[in-house]
Design an enzyme around this catalytic site. Structure first.
Site, PDB file in Angstrom:
ATOM      1  N   ARG A  54       0.811  -1.282   0.064  1.00  0.00           N
ATOM      2  CA  ARG A  54      -0.140  -0.037   0.020  1.00  0.00           C
ATOM      3  C   ARG A  54       0.808   1.233   0.018  1.00  0.00           C
ATOM      4  NH1 ARG A  54      -5.363  -1.317   1.163  1.00  0.00           N
ATOM      5  NH2 ARG A  54      -5.599   0.565  -0.107  1.00  0.00           N
ATOM      6  N   ARG A  91      -1.405   5.783   0.099  1.00  0.00           N
ATOM      7  CA  ARG A  91      -1.944   6.089   1.133  1.00  0.00           C
ATOM      8  C   ARG A  91      -1.306   7.096   2.123  1.00  0.00           C
ATOM      9  NH1 ARG A  91      -3.226   0.503   4.365  1.00  0.00           N
ATOM     10  NH2 ARG A  91      -5.430   0.381   3.873  1.00  0.00           N
ATOM     11  N   ARG A 111      -4.997  12.859  -6.291  1.00  0.00           N
ATOM     12  CA  ARG A 111      -6.220  12.490  -5.875  1.00  0.00           C
ATOM     13  C   ARG A 111      -7.248  13.583  -5.826  1.00  0.00           C
ATOM     14  NH1 ARG A 111     -10.270  10.950  -4.026  1.00  0.00           N
ATOM     15  NH2 ARG A 111     -10.870   9.471  -2.668  1.00  0.00           N
ATOM     16  N   ASP A 164      -7.145  -1.500  -7.478  1.00  0.00           N
ATOM     17  CA  ASP A 164      -7.712  -2.230  -6.175  1.00  0.00           C
ATOM     18  C   ASP A 164      -7.992  -3.791  -6.454  1.00  0.00           C
ATOM     19  OD1 ASP A 164      -8.467  -1.139  -3.123  1.00  0.00           O
ATOM     20  OD2 ASP A 164      -9.903  -2.651  -4.023  1.00  0.00           O
ATOM     21  N   TYR A 185     -16.036  -9.809  -0.149  1.00  0.00           N
ATOM     22  CA  TYR A 185     -16.452  -8.731  -0.661  1.00  0.00           C
ATOM     23  C   TYR A 185     -17.736  -8.947  -1.571  1.00  0.00           C
ATOM     24  CZ  TYR A 185     -12.595  -6.247   1.384  1.00  0.00           C
ATOM     25  OH  TYR A 185     -11.658  -5.550   2.235  1.00  0.00           O
TER      26      TYR A 185
HETATM   27  O1  1CP Z   1      -2.217   1.632  -1.938  1.00  0.00           O
HETATM   28  C1  1CP Z   1      -1.367   1.350  -2.609  1.00  0.00           C
HETATM   29  O2  1CP Z   1      -0.372   0.998  -2.622  1.00  0.00           O
HETATM   30  C2  1CP Z   1      -2.225   1.239  -4.122  1.00  0.00           C
HETATM   31  C3  1CP Z   1      -2.646   0.078  -4.699  1.00  0.00           C
HETATM   32  C4  1CP Z   1      -3.773  -0.550  -3.924  1.00  0.00           C
HETATM   33  C5  1CP Z   1      -3.668  -2.055  -3.392  1.00  0.00           C
HETATM   34  C6  1CP Z   1      -2.515  -2.889  -3.708  1.00  0.00           C
HETATM   35  C7  1CP Z   1      -4.968  -0.179  -3.381  1.00  0.00           C
HETATM   36  C8  1CP Z   1      -5.687   1.308  -3.646  1.00  0.00           C
HETATM   37  N1  1CP Z   1      -5.677  -1.126  -2.837  1.00  0.00           N
HETATM   38  C9  1CP Z   1      -4.887  -2.285  -2.857  1.00  0.00           C
HETATM   39  C10 1CP Z   1      -5.289  -3.553  -2.357  1.00  0.00           C
HETATM   40  C11 1CP Z   1      -6.458  -3.938  -1.591  1.00  0.00           C
HETATM   41  N2  1CP Z   1      -7.709  -3.403  -1.694  1.00  0.00           N
HETATM   42  C12 1CP Z   1      -6.644  -4.823  -0.620  1.00  0.00           C
HETATM   43  C13 1CP Z   1      -5.573  -5.841  -0.347  1.00  0.00           C
HETATM   44  C14 1CP Z   1      -4.582  -5.452   0.741  1.00  0.00           C
HETATM   45  C15 1CP Z   1      -4.519  -5.035   2.171  1.00  0.00           C
HETATM   46  O3  1CP Z   1      -5.107  -5.858   2.690  1.00  0.00           O
HETATM   47  O4  1CP Z   1      -4.521  -3.809   2.468  1.00  0.00           O
HETATM   48  C16 1CP Z   1      -7.976  -4.580   0.018  1.00  0.00           C
HETATM   49  C17 1CP Z   1      -8.292  -5.558   1.103  1.00  0.00           C
HETATM   50  C18 1CP Z   1      -8.385  -3.558  -0.581  1.00  0.00           C
HETATM   51  C19 1CP Z   1      -9.966  -3.328  -0.479  1.00  0.00           C
HETATM   52  C20 1CP Z   1     -10.096  -1.913  -0.047  1.00  0.00           C
HETATM   53  N3  1CP Z   1     -10.128  -1.075  -0.985  1.00  0.00           N
HETATM   54  C21 1CP Z   1     -10.287  -1.298   1.268  1.00  0.00           C
HETATM   55  C22 1CP Z   1     -10.539  -2.091   2.454  1.00  0.00           C
HETATM   56  C23 1CP Z   1     -11.880  -2.307   2.860  1.00  0.00           C
HETATM   57  C24 1CP Z   1     -11.967  -2.920   4.190  1.00  0.00           C
HETATM   58  O5  1CP Z   1     -12.487  -4.076   4.194  1.00  0.00           O
HETATM   59  O6  1CP Z   1     -11.767  -2.540   5.345  1.00  0.00           O
HETATM   60  C25 1CP Z   1     -10.396  -0.067   1.174  1.00  0.00           C
HETATM   61  C26 1CP Z   1     -10.559   0.970   2.142  1.00  0.00           C
HETATM   62  C27 1CP Z   1     -10.074   0.417  -0.292  1.00  0.00           C
HETATM   63  C28 1CP Z   1      -9.791   1.685  -0.806  1.00  0.00           C
HETATM   64  C29 1CP Z   1      -8.481   2.058  -1.604  1.00  0.00           C
HETATM   65  N4  1CP Z   1      -7.819   1.176  -2.372  1.00  0.00           N
HETATM   66  C30 1CP Z   1      -6.736   1.930  -2.791  1.00  0.00           C
HETATM   67  C31 1CP Z   1      -6.797   2.914  -2.287  1.00  0.00           C
HETATM   68  C32 1CP Z   1      -5.935   4.115  -2.522  1.00  0.00           C
HETATM   69  C33 1CP Z   1      -8.007   3.246  -1.360  1.00  0.00           C
HETATM   70  C34 1CP Z   1      -8.495   4.369  -0.736  1.00  0.00           C
HETATM   71  C35 1CP Z   1      -9.501   5.070  -1.586  1.00  0.00           C
HETATM   72  C36 1CP Z   1      -9.402   6.516  -1.590  1.00  0.00           C
HETATM   73  O7  1CP Z   1      -8.571   7.058  -2.090  1.00  0.00           O
HETATM   74  O8  1CP Z   1     -10.698   7.018  -1.295  1.00  0.00           O
END
Ligand code: 1CP
Length: 343
Positions: free
Chosen positions: A26, A30, A39, A76, A153
């Site tokens: 991530r 983030r 963003r 994602d 999901y």
């Molecule tokens: O963050 C990065 O490096 C960019 C690439 C990336 C990756 C590898 C994103 C962007 N998401 C992910 C993987 C991801 N997404 C996982 C697997 C890794 C992990 O466990 O952390 C999972 C479970 C998700 C699902 C997801 N997407 C969640 C979790 C929800 C939950 O169950 O609590 C969330 C909050 C997101 C949103 C998301 N994905 C990525 C970003 C930058 C964001 C935030 C959205 C925004 O900017 O509003």
């Protein structure tokens, strides 16, 4: 193109390296103010992820700003259900939401599978642009969610601590779960192969919700589908990261994967004993360690490197970096890995 820094790929293959490679799960979306600036220039996460030039830009930011040894494509795991016919929304400050969820065999039958990966052209284009702009500086990692985490999901409809609706399906309608898992697996294999064809140098499977299943359930509903994906992906190295699934390490040791990611609950020495010397281990500093002082981060990083040893290790956190982490602390971690692992 020849990579200038191929430390991570060499470590994944078990070759000797001058130092331990490092990147952060991530890392792209983030923590960096530079990410937030991009963003904020668009309507939201989805527009950013679906605009290849912008996705490529934020993918490369951590390479430029933090000095990591790999980029991971900005996307994602939830783009796969959407490509299969189950669209998601990304709710500001809350996370993903699926307005429609999977509840019946008719719902599963209505999903695309054979050609669903063709819906993800924007990801492949982002990979191509990233590769061009990286110009061989570091490897580019592709990724997908593991089938169980994606099912979670698609059935639950949103994030959850327990995913009890998804787990209910495993107990109440196991055949339905299997038909959905197989469809996700088939789509994921094609998706990862196309990511590799577009330029991804290694692909990682995120099984973020592995740890909420019992060992027996994990075998039946997750590990066997991960094994299918590992067998099918022969074009590039594969990393399995199954958070909380310490009980599955002995299975992963037998799979056709190259790297096994560890979270911070897993001990490096014990994991190495279980897995043997045939795989590279990735991880596993607690993301909360980066809330510590610079001195603490250096000490904890040194301890981690000593525990894994110089061979077959890719340094990382044990899960994604937390959003409120100071980028200077992240840089401290990266610099400490580079300094303490030089040989
Ligand atoms: O963050 C990065 O490096 C960019 C690439 C990336 C990756 C590898 C994103 C962007 N998401 C992910 C993987 C991801 N997404 C996982 C697997 C890794 C992990 O466990 O952390 C999972 C479970 C998700 C699902 C997801 N997407 C969640 C979790 C929800 C939950 O169950 O609590 C969330 C909050 C997101 C949103 C998301 N994905 C990525 C970003 C930058 C964001 C935030 C959205 C925004 O900017 O509003």
């Amino acid at each position: 193109m020849q990579l200038k820094n191929d430390l991570l790929l060499r470590a994944a293959r078990g070759e000797k390296t001058e130092r331990t490679p490092v990147w952060l799960m991530r890392q792209a979306g983030r923590i960096l103010p530079e990410y937030r600036a991009v963003r904020n220039s668009v309507s939201g996460f989805k527009e950013l992820a679906e605009t290849p030039e912008l996705a490529a830009e934020v993918t490369i930011q951590p390479v430029d700003i933090l000095g990591v040894d790999a980029a991971i494509i900005f996307s994602d795991i939830l783009v796969v259900p959407e490509a299969m016919g189950l669209p998601y929304e990304m709710i500001e400050q809350r996370g993903p939401l699926f307005p429609k969820t999977i509840q019946s065999q008719a719902d599963v039958d209505a999903l695309r599978s054979a050609d669903a990966h063709l819906e993800l052209e924007y990801v492949y284009e982002a990979i191509r642009i990233t590769k061009k702009n990286l110009n061989g500086r570091v490897p580019l990692l592709g990724f997908a969610g593991a089938p169980w985490t994606i099912l979670a999901y698609m059935v639950e409809g949103h994030g959850s601590k327990t995913f009890s609706k998804a787990k209910k399906m495993l107990y109440a309608e196991p055949e339905l779960a299997h038909s959905l898992l197989q469809k996700i697996t088939d789509t994921t294999i094609k998706y990862l192969k196309t990511q590799i064809a577009a330029g991804a140098n290694l692909v990682q499977l995120f099984d973020s919700w592995a740890g909420i299943l019992s060992p027996a359930q994990y075998q039946e509903f997750s590990a066997r589908y991960i094994a299918q994906i590992c067998d099918a992906i022969t074009e590039a190295p594969v990393t399995i990261f199954a958070k909380g699934a310490f009980f599955a390490l002995s299975d992963f040791a037998k799979y056709n994967c190259d790297v096994i990611g560890l979270d911070w609950n897993m001990d490096a020495t014990t994991s190495r004993q279980i897995i043997g010397s045939g795989k590279t281990l990735q991880g596993n500093l607690d993301p909360c360690a980066l809330y510590g002082s610079f001195d603490t981060i250096r000490t904890e990083t040194k301890k981690m490197l000593d525990a894994f040893g110089p061979e077959r290790h890719i340094a990382n956190l044990g899960h994604g970096v937390y959003p409120d982490t100071d980028p200077e602390k992240v840089r401290c971690f990266i610099d400490a890995v580079k300094e303490f692992s030089s040989r």
